[in-house]
Every structure is written in structure tokens, then in C-alpha cells.
Design a protein around this motif. Structure first.
Motif, PDB file in Angstrom:
ATOM      1  N   MET A 156      12.341  37.333 -23.880  1.00 27.83           N
ATOM      2  CA  MET A 156      13.125  38.254 -24.202  1.00 27.83           C
ATOM      3  C   MET A 156      12.737  39.206 -25.224  1.00 27.83           C
ATOM      4  SD  MET A 156      16.730  35.698 -24.647  1.00 27.83           S
ATOM      5  CE  MET A 156      17.440  36.830 -25.568  1.00 27.83           C
ATOM      6  N   MET A 157      11.948  38.975 -26.028  1.00 29.92           N
ATOM      7  CA  MET A 157      11.327  40.068 -26.944  1.00 29.92           C
ATOM      8  C   MET A 157      10.247  40.824 -26.227  1.00 29.92           C
ATOM      9  SD  MET A 157      12.696  39.406 -29.736  1.00 29.92           S
ATOM     10  CE  MET A 157      11.794  40.540 -30.819  1.00 29.92           C
ATOM     11  N   LYS A 158       9.676  40.395 -25.330  1.00 24.32           N
ATOM     12  CA  LYS A 158       8.818  41.181 -24.611  1.00 24.32           C
ATOM     13  C   LYS A 158       9.775  42.213 -23.668  1.00 24.32           C
ATOM     14  CE  LYS A 158       4.807  38.214 -24.417  1.00 24.32           C
ATOM     15  NZ  LYS A 158       3.999  37.466 -23.403  1.00 24.32           N
ATOM     16  N   ASP A 159      10.450  41.562 -23.222  1.00 24.43           N
ATOM     17  CA  ASP A 159      11.695  42.382 -22.332  1.00 24.43           C
ATOM     18  C   ASP A 159      11.922  43.624 -23.202  1.00 24.43           C
ATOM     19  OD1 ASP A 159      11.072  40.961 -20.011  1.00 24.43           O
ATOM     20  OD2 ASP A 159      13.057  39.955 -20.018  1.00 24.43           O
ATOM     21  N   MET A 160      12.500  43.330 -24.254  1.00 23.52           N
ATOM     22  CA  MET A 160      13.176  44.345 -25.180  1.00 23.52           C
ATOM     23  C   MET A 160      11.962  45.437 -25.736  1.00 23.52           C
ATOM     24  SD  MET A 160      15.426  42.157 -27.797  1.00 23.52           S
ATOM     25  CE  MET A 160      15.937  43.263 -28.851  1.00 23.52           C
ATOM     26  N   LYS A 161      10.974  44.956 -25.961  1.00 16.95           N
ATOM     27  CA  LYS A 161       9.783  45.866 -26.039  1.00 16.95           C
ATOM     28  C   LYS A 161       9.335  46.824 -24.881  1.00 16.95           C
ATOM     29  CE  LYS A 161       7.720  44.066 -29.882  1.00 16.95           C
ATOM     30  NZ  LYS A 161       7.586  44.783 -31.403  1.00 16.95           N
ATOM     31  N   LEU A 162       9.520  46.096 -23.736  1.00 20.03           N
ATOM     32  CA  LEU A 162       9.120  46.944 -22.580  1.00 20.03           C
ATOM     33  C   LEU A 162      10.135  47.734 -22.322  1.00 20.03           C
ATOM     34  CD1 LEU A 162       7.383  47.443 -20.073  1.00 20.03           C
ATOM     35  CD2 LEU A 162       8.559  45.541 -19.000  1.00 20.03           C
ATOM     36  N   GLU A 163      11.458  47.598 -22.584  1.00 16.52           N
ATOM     37  CA  GLU A 163      12.607  48.422 -22.427  1.00 16.52           C
ATOM     38  C   GLU A 163      12.660  49.669 -23.261  1.00 16.52           C
ATOM     39  OE1 GLU A 163      15.635  50.321 -21.135  1.00 16.52           O
ATOM     40  OE2 GLU A 163      15.116  48.527 -20.022  1.00 16.52           O
ATOM     41  N   GLU A 164      12.036  49.473 -24.671  1.00 15.43           N
ATOM     42  CA  GLU A 164      11.916  50.256 -25.599  1.00 15.43           C
ATOM     43  C   GLU A 164      10.861  51.268 -25.262  1.00 15.43           C
ATOM     44  OE1 GLU A 164      10.167  50.184 -30.100  1.00 15.43           O
ATOM     45  OE2 GLU A 164      11.704  48.675 -29.745  1.00 15.43           O
ATOM     46  N   VAL A 165       9.681  50.812 -24.766  1.00 20.04           N
ATOM     47  CA  VAL A 165       8.688  51.657 -24.392  1.00 20.04           C
ATOM     48  C   VAL A 165       9.112  52.649 -23.081  1.00 20.04           C
ATOM     49  CG1 VAL A 165       6.333  51.906 -23.281  1.00 20.04           C
ATOM     50  CG2 VAL A 165       6.808  50.234 -24.971  1.00 20.04           C
ATOM     51  N   SER A 166      10.012  51.852 -22.240  1.00 15.15           N
ATOM     52  CA  SER A 166      10.219  52.765 -21.011  1.00 15.15           C
ATOM     53  C   SER A 166      11.211  54.024 -21.497  1.00 15.15           C
ATOM     54  CB  SER A 166      11.042  52.011 -20.172  1.00 15.15           C
ATOM     55  OG  SER A 166      10.289  50.920 -19.330  1.00 15.15           O
ATOM     56  N   GLN A 167      12.091  53.650 -22.287  1.00 12.84           N
ATOM     57  CA  GLN A 167      13.084  54.697 -22.754  1.00 12.84           C
ATOM     58  C   GLN A 167      12.319  55.647 -23.707  1.00 12.84           C
ATOM     59  OE1 GLN A 167      16.232  54.886 -22.311  1.00 12.84           O
ATOM     60  NE2 GLN A 167      15.997  56.787 -23.465  1.00 12.84           N
ATOM     61  N   SER A 168      11.199  55.260 -24.494  1.00 11.85           N
ATOM     62  CA  SER A 168      10.251  56.240 -25.030  1.00 11.85           C
ATOM     63  C   SER A 168       9.549  57.100 -24.180  1.00 11.85           C
ATOM     64  CB  SER A 168       9.137  55.680 -26.125  1.00 11.85           C
ATOM     65  OG  SER A 168       9.926  55.069 -27.166  1.00 11.85           O
ATOM     66  N   GLN A 169       9.007  56.583 -23.164  1.00 13.10           N
ATOM     67  CA  GLN A 169       8.577  57.563 -22.170  1.00 13.10           C
ATOM     68  C   GLN A 169       9.646  58.353 -21.500  1.00 13.10           C
ATOM     69  OE1 GLN A 169       6.831  55.043 -18.912  1.00 13.10           O
ATOM     70  NE2 GLN A 169       5.458  56.666 -18.063  1.00 13.10           N
ATOM     71  N   ASP A 204      11.997  59.648 -22.732  1.00 19.28           N
ATOM     72  CA  ASP A 204      12.526  60.933 -23.709  1.00 19.28           C
ATOM     73  C   ASP A 204      11.328  61.745 -23.713  1.00 19.28           C
ATOM     74  OD1 ASP A 204      14.912  59.155 -24.580  1.00 19.28           O
ATOM     75  OD2 ASP A 204      14.097  58.360 -26.160  1.00 19.28           O
ATOM     76  N   LEU A 205      10.010  61.230 -23.860  1.00 17.48           N
ATOM     77  CA  LEU A 205       8.954  62.149 -23.888  1.00 17.48           C
ATOM     78  C   LEU A 205       8.941  63.003 -22.502  1.00 17.48           C
ATOM     79  CD1 LEU A 205       6.415  63.111 -25.322  1.00 17.48           C
ATOM     80  CD2 LEU A 205       5.147  61.125 -24.231  1.00 17.48           C
ATOM     81  N   ILE A 206       9.306  62.425 -21.471  1.00 18.65           N
ATOM     82  CA  ILE A 206       9.056  63.443 -20.181  1.00 18.65           C
ATOM     83  C   ILE A 206      10.034  64.228 -20.199  1.00 18.65           C
ATOM     84  CG2 ILE A 206       9.379  63.215 -17.622  1.00 18.65           C
ATOM     85  CD1 ILE A 206       7.941  60.279 -17.665  1.00 18.65           C
ATOM     86  N   TYR A 207      11.354  63.953 -20.630  1.00 20.12           N
ATOM     87  CA  TYR A 207      12.312  64.858 -20.759  1.00 20.12           C
ATOM     88  C   TYR A 207      12.137  65.979 -21.734  1.00 20.12           C
ATOM     89  CZ  TYR A 207      16.993  66.561 -21.567  1.00 20.12           C
ATOM     90  OH  TYR A 207      18.159  67.573 -21.693  1.00 20.12           O
ATOM     91  N   GLN A 208      11.358  65.660 -22.808  1.00 17.80           N
ATOM     92  CA  GLN A 208      11.302  66.783 -23.811  1.00 17.80           C
ATOM     93  C   GLN A 208      10.130  67.700 -23.290  1.00 17.80           C
ATOM     94  OE1 GLN A 208       9.788  65.089 -27.463  1.00 17.80           O
ATOM     95  NE2 GLN A 208      12.013  64.108 -27.690  1.00 17.80           N
ATOM     96  N   LEU A 209       9.082  67.117 -22.291  1.00 16.23           N
ATOM     97  CA  LEU A 209       8.156  68.119 -21.537  1.00 16.23           C
ATOM     98  C   LEU A 209       8.729  68.769 -20.647  1.00 16.23           C
ATOM     99  CD1 LEU A 209       5.047  65.501 -21.653  1.00 16.23           C
ATOM    100  CD2 LEU A 209       5.404  67.534 -23.085  1.00 16.23           C
ATOM    101  N   MET A 210       9.735  68.151 -20.109  1.00 16.03           N
ATOM    102  CA  MET A 210      10.362  69.100 -18.833  1.00 16.03           C
ATOM    103  C   MET A 210      11.301  70.071 -19.621  1.00 16.03           C
ATOM    104  SD  MET A 210      11.625  65.934 -16.455  1.00 16.03           S
ATOM    105  CE  MET A 210      12.639  67.184 -15.213  1.00 16.03           C
ATOM    106  N   GLN A 211      12.002  69.880 -20.667  1.00 17.52           N
ATOM    107  CA  GLN A 211      12.702  70.842 -21.545  1.00 17.52           C
ATOM    108  C   GLN A 211      11.920  72.220 -21.843  1.00 17.52           C
ATOM    109  OE1 GLN A 211      15.394  71.122 -21.048  1.00 17.52           O
ATOM    110  NE2 GLN A 211      16.703  69.480 -21.518  1.00 17.52           N
TER     111      GLN A 211
END
Length: 71
Positions: free
Chosen positions: A45-58, A60-67
Motif C-alpha cells: 500500500m505504501m508503494k502504491d501511494m508513492k507511485l501515485e504521488e510520483v505519477s501526480q507530480s509527473q 503536474d510537471l507535464i501540465y506546467q510545461l504545456m502551459q
């Protein structure tokens, strides 16, 4: 493997269980396996949460670069 038995008391009745031999009793083995399973579930569960956090950060970063027109 260890076993348990009830010790016979002086009055002929049976007392509490006592462990005979080395190793784990079936009860100890079951408790150990249940604890290991709980730890594995928690770790997963902790690994899944970390993976979700990394996916969300990625994302967000892609969205900022697109903007900014970079992507």
C-alpha cells in the motif's frame, strides 16, 4: 516443529499448555505468517501511494510545461 501438550497436575487434572521441542508450534507459525502478510500488505500500500504521488507530480510537471509552451 514443536508441539504443545497439557501437563498433568499432581491432582490428576490437566494444567495449561506447554511447548515441547524446538521450533514453532502451529499457533506460533500461524501468528508469524499473519504478521508477515500484514507487513507485506502495508508495504504494498505504501508503494502504491508513492507511485501515485510520483505519477501526480509527473502529470503536474507535464501540465506546467504545456502551459509554458515547451511541450
Amino acid at each position: 516443529m514443536a508441539f504443545v501438550r497439557k501437563k498433568r497436575l499432581d491432582d490428576g487434572k490437566f494444567g495449561e499448555f506447554e511447548k515441547i521441542g524446538k521450533g514453532e508450534t502451529e499457533q506460533e507459525k500461524q501468528e508469524r505468517i499473519e504478521a508477515e502478510n500484514a507487513q507485506l500488505i502495508y508495504d504494498s500500500m505504501m508503494k502504491d501511494m508513492k507511485l501515485e504521488e510520483v505519477s501526480q507530480s509527473q502529470a503536474d510537471l507535464i501540465y506546467q510545461l504545456m502551459q509554458k509552451g515547451v511541450l
